[in-house]
Design a protein around this motif. Structure first.
Motif, mmCIF file in Angstrom:
data_model
loop_
_atom_site.group_PDB
_atom_site.id
_atom_site.type_symbol
_atom_site.label_atom_id
_atom_site.label_comp_id
_atom_site.label_asym_id
_atom_site.label_seq_id
_atom_site.Cartn_x
_atom_site.Cartn_y
_atom_site.Cartn_z
ATOM 1 N N PRO A 10 -22.932 25.933 72.011
ATOM 2 C CA PRO A 10 -22.318 26.245 70.718
ATOM 3 C C PRO A 10 -22.575 25.186 69.653
ATOM 4 C CG PRO A 10 -20.778 26.713 72.500
ATOM 5 C CD PRO A 10 -21.957 26.019 73.123
ATOM 6 N N LEU A 11 -22.646 23.914 70.057
ATOM 7 C CA LEU A 11 -22.863 22.845 69.083
ATOM 8 C C LEU A 11 -24.235 22.981 68.409
ATOM 9 C CD1 LEU A 11 -21.390 20.362 67.964
ATOM 10 C CD2 LEU A 11 -22.593 18.970 69.668
ATOM 11 N N VAL A 12 -25.225 23.451 69.164
ATOM 12 C CA VAL A 12 -26.559 23.656 68.593
ATOM 13 C C VAL A 12 -26.539 24.824 67.611
ATOM 14 C CG1 VAL A 12 -28.950 24.285 69.115
ATOM 15 C CG2 VAL A 12 -27.757 22.622 70.552
ATOM 16 N N SER A 13 -25.804 25.881 67.969
ATOM 17 C CA SER A 13 -25.672 27.009 67.036
ATOM 18 C C SER A 13 -25.018 26.556 65.734
ATOM 19 C CB SER A 13 -24.839 28.122 67.682
ATOM 20 O OG SER A 13 -25.483 28.647 68.827
ATOM 21 N N LEU A 14 -23.980 25.741 65.851
ATOM 22 C CA LEU A 14 -23.303 25.215 64.669
ATOM 23 C C LEU A 14 -24.243 24.359 63.832
ATOM 24 C CD1 LEU A 14 -20.695 24.766 63.028
ATOM 25 C CD2 LEU A 14 -20.174 22.849 64.580
ATOM 26 N N LEU A 15 -25.132 23.620 64.504
ATOM 27 C CA LEU A 15 -26.058 22.738 63.799
ATOM 28 C C LEU A 15 -26.923 23.501 62.807
ATOM 29 C CD1 LEU A 15 -27.483 19.998 63.392
ATOM 30 C CD2 LEU A 15 -28.935 20.573 65.356
ATOM 31 N N ALA A 16 -27.356 24.711 63.171
ATOM 32 C CA ALA A 16 -28.194 25.499 62.271
ATOM 33 C C ALA A 16 -27.486 25.745 60.939
ATOM 34 C CB ALA A 16 -28.574 26.823 62.933
ATOM 35 N N PHE A 17 -26.202 26.029 60.986
ATOM 36 C CA PHE A 17 -25.441 26.310 59.766
ATOM 37 C C PHE A 17 -25.133 25.026 59.001
ATOM 38 C CE2 PHE A 17 -24.841 29.995 62.417
ATOM 39 C CZ PHE A 17 -24.985 31.039 61.511
ATOM 40 N N VAL A 18 -24.885 23.936 59.717
ATOM 41 C CA VAL A 18 -24.670 22.646 59.062
ATOM 42 C C VAL A 18 -25.922 22.250 58.278
ATOM 43 C CG1 VAL A 18 -24.311 20.174 59.438
ATOM 44 C CG2 VAL A 18 -22.947 21.850 60.709
#
Length: 372
Positions: free
Chosen positions: A123-131
């Protein structure tokens, strides 16, 4: 365990020319990042660093070599102490005030390489895309260097990455598979190509510590596969190659270079590079004269520079680990890929590297490659 005679049929030695994908690939140099790093700004670098994987550390080492001392940088990692000790750079935990502050204060944000976007990403990698998309939209300079995006990436994440592609200041992908998301990006060599090998003195100290010969060396790097049958067949193939090499001459030596402390695909410590090497050693030790001085296993303690130098000193390289193949190719060593992952097959195809497609392969071809 799989029967070699019935299960291993289909070895291929590929003869396609390098870089025949139709797109020009280039090896990044520091000047490629001049526009991204103009003014020597504060820089935040993000990646899967500090997790005991030499391949991932080589991506950071390659990124740092391209930055070349420009800017005030902070590396975000799950294990900042390990990153700081290995790379001699400031590092902060991703989920910490210092890490968040480093991200907020930095006008330049860099994701330094690797295939982090794909099936099973956390999930942290998925969040990174939006960040990253938000950072770029707000006018921050975002650099994606040697990045890989693979089938299975969640649709909403692919959406964010496509929009990031047009907003980022610099995008370079490491393979053609990533063009589905980053269609207009430059195609670059893996960042491990940019890692400078350790000096001869450093390599000689490593040899002395582990009793490694300067000649007659085969380096082998194994990797836990998604299922136990692929792990077993990989061990069997490694045993065949090990016996052939060691029995071809008493001066021959085999060195297992373990590039990760943990097994991929959720194996953790159940199946690791080291446990697979131990399985091979256990099977061949009674069949190889003086095996105790001719077979060495190096745990995941090497710096990227030392790993590259050691692999670059080998007469033969047998790798299931992607970055063992990258180091072998970048140092122009005869390399055989034990292939069970699409990214590894694509790399072997492009760089004209012999490959043994697990779990099926022709043992006679394997033996011919080892003995040639």
């Amino acid at each position: 365990m799989l029967s070699i005679s019935s299960a291993l049929q289909g070895f291929t030695t590929l003869t396609t020319s390098k870089h025949d994908s139709g797109s020009a690939r280039f090896e990044l140099v520091p000047s490629d990042l001049d526009d991204l790093l103009v003014g020597s700004p504060k820089i935040c670098i993000i990646g899967n660093y500090g997790q005991g994987n030499v391949g991932d550390e080589s991506l950071l080492a390659g990124t740092l070599s391209l930055i070349n001392g420009r800017g005030d940088l902070t590396v975000l990692s799950k294990n900042p102490e390990r990153v700081a000790a290995l790379h001699k750079v400031p590092a902060a935990a991703m989920k910490s005030f210092r890490g968040v502050w480093a991200l907020l204060r930095s006008p330049v944000v860099i994701v330094g390489g690797g295939g982090m976007f794909g099936a099973g990403q956390p999930p942290l990698v998925s969040l990174l895309a939006f960040v990253l998309l938000i950072e770029a939209t707000l006018g921050r300079r975002v650099g994606l260097i040697g990045i890989g995006v693979y089938p299975g990436v969640p649709g909403i994440v692919a959406w964010a990455l496509r929009r990031l592609s047009s907003r980022a200041s610099f995008v370079a992908i490491r393979d053609e598979a990533s063009r589905e998301v980053f269609s207009g990006a430059k195609l670059c060599a893996d960042l491990a190509f940019s890692v400078t090998p350790a000096s001869r003195d450093e390599l000689n100290r490593l040899r002395k510590t582990h009793g490694i010969a300067a000649e007659g060396l085969m380096v082998m790097s194994l990797k836990p596969a998604p299922d136990i049958k692929l792990i077993q067949s990989q061990v069997e193939v490694a045993c065949i190659a090990a016996r052939a090499w060691l029995n071809a001459g008493m001066h021959h030596q085999l060195v297992f270079v373990c590039l990760s402390a943990l097994g991929d695909f959720g194996w953790g410590r159940t199946h690791t590079d080291e446990s697979m090497a131990a399985a091979v050693i256990n099977q061949v030790k009674g069949e190889v004269p003086s095996y105790s001085t001719r077979v060495v296993c190096i745990t995941p303690e090497l710096s990227p520079a030392l790993a590259k130098a050691l692999i670059g000193s080998a007469d033969k390289v047998v790798g299931a680990r992607y970055h063992a193949m990258v180091f072998g190719a970048s140092m122009d060593r005869p390399t055989l890929g034990l292939v069970f992952e699409p990214k590894a097959q694509r790399f072997c195809d492009e760089y004209d590297i012999s490959q043994f497609a697990l779990p099926y392969g022709d043992v006679q071809h394997l033996l011919g490659w080892v003995r040639n």
